[in-house]
Design a protein around this motif. Structure first.
Motif, PDB file in Angstrom:
ATOM      1  N   HIS A  21      19.777  23.436  -5.825  1.00 19.16           N
ATOM      2  CA  HIS A  21      18.339  23.579  -5.585  1.00 19.16           C
ATOM      3  C   HIS A  21      17.624  22.241  -5.791  1.00 19.16           C
ATOM      4  O   HIS A  21      16.805  21.825  -4.963  1.00 19.16           O
ATOM      5  N   CYS A  24      18.403  19.736  -2.983  1.00 21.40           N
ATOM      6  CA  CYS A  24      17.673  20.041  -1.753  1.00 21.40           C
ATOM      7  C   CYS A  24      16.211  19.626  -1.859  1.00 21.40           C
ATOM      8  O   CYS A  24      15.632  19.138  -0.887  1.00 21.40           O
ATOM      9  N   GLN A  25      15.613  19.799  -3.010  1.00 24.88           N
ATOM     10  CA  GLN A  25      14.227  19.375  -3.193  1.00 24.88           C
ATOM     11  C   GLN A  25      14.095  17.861  -3.105  1.00 24.88           C
ATOM     12  O   GLN A  25      13.191  17.359  -2.452  1.00 24.88           O
ATOM     13  N   ASN A  27      16.003  15.734  -1.596  1.00 23.94           N
ATOM     14  CA  ASN A  27      16.358  15.211  -0.284  1.00 23.94           C
ATOM     15  C   ASN A  27      15.601  15.882   0.850  1.00 23.94           C
ATOM     16  O   ASN A  27      15.933  15.703   2.016  1.00 23.94           O
ATOM     17  N   LEU A  29      15.387  18.915   1.990  1.00 22.79           N
ATOM     18  CA  LEU A  29      16.134  19.833   2.844  1.00 22.79           C
ATOM     19  C   LEU A  29      15.432  21.189   2.820  1.00 22.79           C
ATOM     20  O   LEU A  29      14.867  21.581   1.807  1.00 22.79           O
ATOM     21  N   GLU A  31      14.835  25.440   3.246  1.00 23.33           N
ATOM     22  CA  GLU A  31      15.350  26.603   2.532  1.00 23.33           C
ATOM     23  C   GLU A  31      16.646  27.116   3.161  1.00 23.33           C
ATOM     24  O   GLU A  31      17.561  27.526   2.451  1.00 23.33           O
ATOM     25  N   GLU A  33      18.910  25.368   4.704  1.00 16.02           N
ATOM     26  CA  GLU A  33      19.997  24.455   4.343  1.00 16.02           C
ATOM     27  C   GLU A  33      20.423  24.677   2.887  1.00 16.02           C
ATOM     28  O   GLU A  33      21.596  24.627   2.551  1.00 16.02           O
ATOM     29  N   GLU A  34      19.458  24.949   2.027  1.00 17.28           N
ATOM     30  CA  GLU A  34      19.788  25.236   0.630  1.00 17.28           C
ATOM     31  C   GLU A  34      20.640  26.497   0.525  1.00 17.28           C
ATOM     32  O   GLU A  34      21.626  26.530  -0.215  1.00 17.28           O
ATOM     33  N   ALA A  54      25.560  18.116   3.690  1.00 17.93           N
ATOM     34  CA  ALA A  54      24.160  18.411   3.990  1.00 17.93           C
ATOM     35  C   ALA A  54      23.860  18.014   5.435  1.00 17.93           C
ATOM     36  O   ALA A  54      24.231  16.939   5.892  1.00 17.93           O
ATOM     37  N   ARG A  56      21.024  17.084   8.010  1.00 18.32           N
ATOM     38  CA  ARG A  56      19.648  16.611   8.041  1.00 18.32           C
ATOM     39  C   ARG A  56      19.229  16.360   9.481  1.00 18.32           C
ATOM     40  O   ARG A  56      20.011  15.873  10.283  1.00 18.32           O
TER      41      ARG A  56
END
Length: 62
Positions: A21, A24-25, A27, A29, A31, A33-34, A54, A56
């Protein structure tokens, strides 16, 4: 208490483990993708695993 000799300690680097989590925050990304990364690795994964898996969107496209 145990005494540890500094000469006997390992000089290897420690593997950085991230909370998915937080990764993801940081970078930016989304929801979806998380959720995908959490299904793949669970709540925690190494930095290398996350960076290599990941997905992007390109920054030059909107």
């Amino acid at each position: 208490m145990e005494h540890v000799e500094t000469e006997k300690l390992s000089k290897h680097t420690v593997t950085k483990v991230w909370n998915v989590h937080e990764f993801c925050q940081q970078n930016q990304l989304g929801e979806k993708e998380e959720i995908r990364l959490r299904r793949l690795f669970g709540r925690f994964a190494t930095a290398r695993e996350l960076l290599h898996n990941a997905k992007r969107a390109p920054k030059w496209r909107y």
